[in-house]
Design a protein around this motif. Structure first.
Motif: not given
Lengths: 176, 268
Positions: A27-28, A30-31, B51, B54-55, B57-58, B66
């Motif tokens: 997930e990260s 992907y971000g 992390q 970033a998650v 931002v997904a 997923l």
């Protein structure tokens, strides 16, 4: 928490370990990819490529050179940058890959099913503009300290200390 | 410990996690992290925060994404659980795909069948056609022969000489139509029995004083000749005609015991 045993299993070619790594990092990753590419379907393709690379090149990860997360981060950024520089991407999606992570978070308005993202968006607004810039360049875009200093016209040392303050703020926001 | 505090607050660990340091600098940080647990803990917290960012931002709906990604990964990495919804969708897509290929396959098979059926009937028609052409040619030839025979028999110069059955075959008969202008003798052998295998009818021209037989020919292909009319050349001053059964290839002189039919030419 970096799980050295898990990484070792991955390097031995254990598919279960790969699954776990995927759960932990996809997930990260992907971000990161999405923040560079800005297009969902293509980002998805790249994510798949990145995890194939992780599987194929797991042996080349050397823990003395850095974090496993950082290693994945580099693969993801390189793959994404390769993609946006590719002819097919340039032809189709010229106008897209411009957003930074803040724009992306802000565009996640009420449609978002993820309450985490809504919360994150709200708090990211608290970050100073310079923090948004620093995190965007250093984390999402993979700039070096020197490149960041040049881009933001600030001394090299200042990049390091300012960024430290920004990350402290971020840690408060995400709650650890 | 103050040194460690200072090291942590310098901001180098963030750059380490970003991957923004040189390889040498990174190796130094790794050594510090391995030596001091508080450095490692700090690095892990930084990493965790990044992390999570970033998650965030997904794109939306990471669960579905997923699941779909995992389904794509299956050839290399077996995944046990996929959400039912996306499974159903994947299955539908797969079913539609299979159904489409099946329809296509059936269609192709149909076309193939049709094509080979057409090909077969074309070959059949061609065969029939050539058989019929052959038949027509045969009939034409027959008709032509018959016409010639009819024309020959109707000729004013023709003499009709009936040949009567003899001792070996009292019921046999034959007729010679002799045109002594063009020296052709047509032998109508309709009344002769089929010659036994390996034997053949031989036609003789006879002159009486003294009795001299001269062979004028063999009735070859007797069985296969439908109208049993044979044209032979006869330049002799014949007074009578006789037909004997001879061994295949014919004989120098007639075998009188096998004389089937005999008839004399009426004096002009």
């Amino acid at each position: 928490m970096q799980q050295d045993g898990l990484i070792l299993e991955l390097q031995k070619g254990n598919q279960k370990a790969f699954e776990r790594i995927y759960q932990l990092y996809s997930e990260s990753t992907y971000g990161i990819i999405f923040s560079i590419i800005g297009e969902k379907d293509i980002a998805e393709e790249v994510l798949q490529d990145v995890f194939m690379k992780i599987w194929d090149n797991a042996d080349s990860y050397d823990s003395s050179k850095g974090r496993f997360f950082t290693w994945i981060l580099n693969i993801a950024r390189n793959a994404s940058i390769d993609k946006i520089r590719s002819k097919s991407f340039k032809n189709k999606k010229q106008n897209l890959a411009a957003d930074n992570f803040v724009d992306i978070l802000e565009s996640k308005t009420n449609f978002s099913a993820s309450s985490d993202a809504i919360g994150l968006k709200k708090y990211i607004e608290i970050l100073k503009p310079v923090c948004k810039k620093l995190i965007d360049l250093l984390f999402f875009k993979g700039y070096t300290q020197k490149e960041t200093a040049e881009e933001l016209e600030m001394p090299l040392g200042t990049v390091k200390t300012r960024n430290r303050a920004c990350i402290n703020k971020l840690r408060e926001i995400v709650g650890n | 410990m103050a040194e460690i505090e200072e090291y942590i607050s310098s901001g180098i660990l963030e750059l380490y996690v970003y991957g923004a340091l040189s390889e040498t600098e990174s190796r130094e940080v790794t050594n510090m992290l391995r030596e001091y647990p508080e450095v490692e803990k700090e690095v892990e917290e930084i990493e965790d925060a990044l992390q999570k960012l970033a998650v965030g931002v997904a794109p939306y709906n990471p669960e579905a994404l997923l699941a779909s990604l995992k389904s794509k990964l299956t050839p290399r990495t077996p995944v046990r659980s996929i959400t039912p919804e996306s499974t159903r969708r994947t299955k539908w897509v797969a079913y539609i795909g299979w159904a489409a290929s099946l329809v296509l396959l059936i269609g192709l098979f149909f076309l193939f069948q049709q094509n080979s059926a057409l090909r077969n009937s074309l070959t059949e028609a061609e065969t029939k056609n050539s058989i019929m052409e052959q038949q027509i040619a045969d009939i034409r030839e027959d008709a032509e022969n018959t016409k010639q025979i009819l024309a020959a028999i109707r000729d004013n110069n023709i003499s009709r000489i009936p040949l009567q059955g003899q001792g070996v075959a009292p019921d046999a008969y034959a007729t010679v139509y002799w045109n002594n202008e063009d020296n052709t003798a047509y032998i109508d052998a309709q009344g002769l029995p089929e010659p036994p295998r390996g034997q053949v009818y031989q036609v003789w021209s006879l002159t009486m004083q003294p009795l001299t037989p001269t062979s004028i020919g063999l009735l070859d292909d007797f069985v296969d000749d439908d109208n049993k009319i044979f044209a032979l050349q006869n330049a002799n001053e014949s007074e009578a005609f006789g037909i004997t059964l001879e061994p295949e290839g014919g004989s120098e002189s007639p075998t009188m015991e096998q004389l089937y039919v005999l008839g004399t030419v009426a004096a002009p």
